[in-house]
Write a protein that holds these residues in place. Structure first.
Motif, short mmCIF file in Angstrom:
data_model
loop_
_atom_site.label_atom_id
_atom_site.label_comp_id
_atom_site.label_asym_id
_atom_site.label_seq_id
_atom_site.Cartn_x
_atom_site.Cartn_y
_atom_site.Cartn_z
N PHE A 107 0.85 -1.18 0.00
CA PHE A 107 0.00 0.00 0.00
C PHE A 107 0.89 1.24 0.00
O PHE A 107 1.94 1.25 0.64
N PRO A 114 -4.83 2.71 7.06
CA PRO A 114 -5.43 2.94 5.74
C PRO A 114 -6.60 3.91 5.77
O PRO A 114 -6.88 4.58 4.78
N ALA A 145 -6.12 5.29 -4.05
CA ALA A 145 -6.66 4.03 -3.53
C ALA A 145 -8.01 4.36 -2.90
O ALA A 145 -8.10 5.23 -2.05
N LYS A 176 -4.42 -2.34 -2.91
CA LYS A 176 -2.98 -2.51 -3.08
C LYS A 176 -2.50 -1.84 -4.36
O LYS A 176 -3.21 -1.79 -5.36
#
Length: 199
Positions: A107, A114, A145, A176
């Motif tokens: 990542f 995240p 992302a 990812k």
């Protein structure tokens, strides 16, 4: 006629094209999925509904909001928008170069939380959110992302076009930096949008 690019233009017009874009230096590092060598500009944010309407005159997005990413657009819609802006869709290698921002981790935020960087299935409450609401990557690019998947110009080996980035409806594994899926260019979904690049 040939499509104008940022490098073809000079002065204020060129600066206008690259406003809210980030310079991505090609460097020397290459990743497996990359087929690019030159440096380029990439949109700092996913294309918003306000921007899309101003250029295309319509908005079929499911989740309405001027500052939300446009979605329910076909690959062709995205391509035409970018070209009207003097830009283009990124090839897959360019997209991956920009998302990684020099990182080789799974990542782009490494081992950090995240939730600070992305809208995903665990925190998005089943909808898109205003672009730029989360932290950017190391280049200063937001939402690469999560929030919405992003069309690329590239063909997928299984057919259709490559789509990257994951979305509000996906788990973390889809966020990812290496994750990729394909979709036919005629399809439109309420979890797929795009951003543009310029030479």
């Amino acid at each position: 006629p040939a499509i104008a690019t940022a490098s073809d233009l000079s002065g204020q017009k060129s600066e206008k094209i690259t406003k809210n874009m980030v310079w991505v230096d090609s460097g020397k590092r290459q990743f497996e999925s990359q087929k690019m060598q030159k440096s380029f500009w990439i949109d700092r944010f996913e294309v918003t509904q306000k921007e899309f309407v101003a250029v295309m005159g319509n908005n079929q997005s499911f989740f309405k909001g001027d500052d939300h990413p446009v979605e329910k657009v076909t690959w062709y819609d995205a391509k035409i928008f970018c070209e009207k802006m003097g830009k283009r869709l990124p090839i897959e290698g360019e997209w991956e170069k920009a998302v990684r921002a020099g990182s080789s981790s799974s990542f782009y935020w490494g081992n950090e939380n995240p939730d600070a960087y992305s809208w995903h299935k665990g925190n998005a409450n089943k909808k898109t959110h205003p672009v730029g609401s989360k932290k950017p990557n190391a280049l200063g690019v937001y939402d690469m992302a999560g929030n919405v998947w992003e069309w690329t110009f590239s063909n997928h080996e299984s057919g259709g076009k490559v789509v990257r980035g994951g979305s509000w409806r996906n788990g973390l594994s889809s966020l990812k930096a290496s994750h990729r899926i394909n979709s036919l260019p005629i399809h439109k979904f309420h979890y797929v949008g795009f951003r543009c690049v310029a030479d």
